[in-house]
Design an enzyme around this catalytic site. Structure first.
Site, PDB file in Angstrom:
ATOM      1  N   PRO A  88      -0.418 108.532  36.831  1.00  0.00           N
ATOM      2  CA  PRO A  88      -1.398 107.960  35.897  1.00  0.00           C
ATOM      3  C   PRO A  88      -1.361 108.623  34.525  1.00  0.00           C
ATOM      4  CG  PRO A  88      -2.501 109.281  37.581  1.00  0.00           C
ATOM      5  CD  PRO A  88      -1.074 109.153  38.000  1.00  0.00           C
ATOM      6  N   GLU A 115      -2.718 115.383  45.548  1.00  0.00           N
ATOM      7  CA  GLU A 115      -3.094 115.666  44.158  1.00  0.00           C
ATOM      8  C   GLU A 115      -1.900 115.563  43.210  1.00  0.00           C
ATOM      9  OE1 GLU A 115      -6.289 116.312  42.822  1.00  0.00           O
ATOM     10  OE2 GLU A 115      -6.658 115.394  44.767  1.00  0.00           O
ATOM     11  N   ARG A 153      14.105  92.119  37.423  1.00  0.00           N
ATOM     12  CA  ARG A 153      14.047  90.772  36.845  1.00  0.00           C
ATOM     13  C   ARG A 153      14.835  90.662  35.548  1.00  0.00           C
ATOM     14  NH1 ARG A 153      10.056  87.128  37.849  1.00  0.00           N
ATOM     15  NH2 ARG A 153       9.865  86.718  35.620  1.00  0.00           N
ATOM     16  N   ASP A 167       8.941  85.038  29.718  1.00  0.00           N
ATOM     17  CA  ASP A 167       7.657  85.101  30.405  1.00  0.00           C
ATOM     18  C   ASP A 167       6.660  85.850  29.536  1.00  0.00           C
ATOM     19  OD1 ASP A 167       5.837  84.793  32.459  1.00  0.00           O
ATOM     20  OD2 ASP A 167       7.274  85.382  34.002  1.00  0.00           O
TER      21      ASP A 167
END
Length: 224
Positions: A88, A115, A153, A167
């Site tokens: 994150p 963690e 992709r 897209d």
């Protein structure tokens, strides 16, 4: 393109290896996905790869040596691989980063748990930290699957129709609206231009609709 996954849960990746676009890309030998069970690199009889955090805290931290030994083993096969830690705290996985990652021949994806990993791995062994969003999930495996799908992709011959590459987020625009049969549902009718057969007018309409959607829903993209 080769993906190597360092994980405690290699079985999770069968979900993308056996179905859909990724399965077809593997079958065509465009990509390969290799899972590495991190516990195989543990040196204790319990196969532990984590320990308590210095300074205290609720969770466990993944240790340096098993991860480093696994990366070393992968680099014996792929010396130029780029090591990515799904975190994150990483750079946001946006379309520009996807395009950049698709230019490499080999990516090694480190999936954290608990963690996370010892900071010394991030400082010395990881080339890039990548985040799929400003939220927390239970581990890096799901994030790795998102990265594999989005990057794959962009590779030649993975998608059956090259127009599928146009897209959302390409050229910093959201996608234009799509319609299919029947032509009318409860009085809601397909825009006339899409029935005209005039491709130039259709393309112009789609571009304008993409811009309108982007202004309405994601104006931040237009400032990039």
């Amino acid at each position: 393109m080769r993906f190597d996954i360092i994980t405690l849960f290699p079985e999770m990746f069968s979900a993308i290896k056996e179905e859909g676009v990724i399965a077809r890309a593997i079958k065509k030998s465009i990509i390969s996905i290799n899972e590495w069970q991190l516990r195989d690199f543990s040196e204790n009889k319990y196969k532990n790869v984590d320990d308590k955090a210095y300074g205290g805290g609720a969770g466990m931290v993944m240790q340096v040596k098993p991860i480093r030994d696994c990366i070393k083993k992968i680099k014996e096969q792929e010396p130029e691989t780029k090591v990515i830690y799904l975190s994150p705290q990483g750079d946001p996985l946006n379309q520009n980063l996807v395009e950049k990652l698709s230019s490499f021949e080999s990516l090694t994806l480190l999936c954290g748990r608990y963690e996370g990993v010892d900071e010394r791995i991030i400082k010395n062994d990881v080339d890039l930290e990548v985040s799929i969003g400003d939220y927390v999930i239970s581990g890096g495996e799901l994030a790795a699957m998102v990265l594999i799908d989005s990057v794959s992709r962009r590779l030649p011959n993975v998608l059956g129709n090259k127009d599928s590459l146009n897209d959302s987020f390409v050229n910093n625009l959201l996608d234009y609206p799509h319609y299919t049969r029947p032509e009318s549902i409860d009085g809601d009718i397909v825009p006339e231009v899409l029935l005209s057969g005039n491709q130039a007018k259709i393309d112009a309409w789609r571009l304008e609709q993409a811009k309108h959607k982007t202004r309405q829903k994601r104006p931040d993209l237009l400032s990039n």
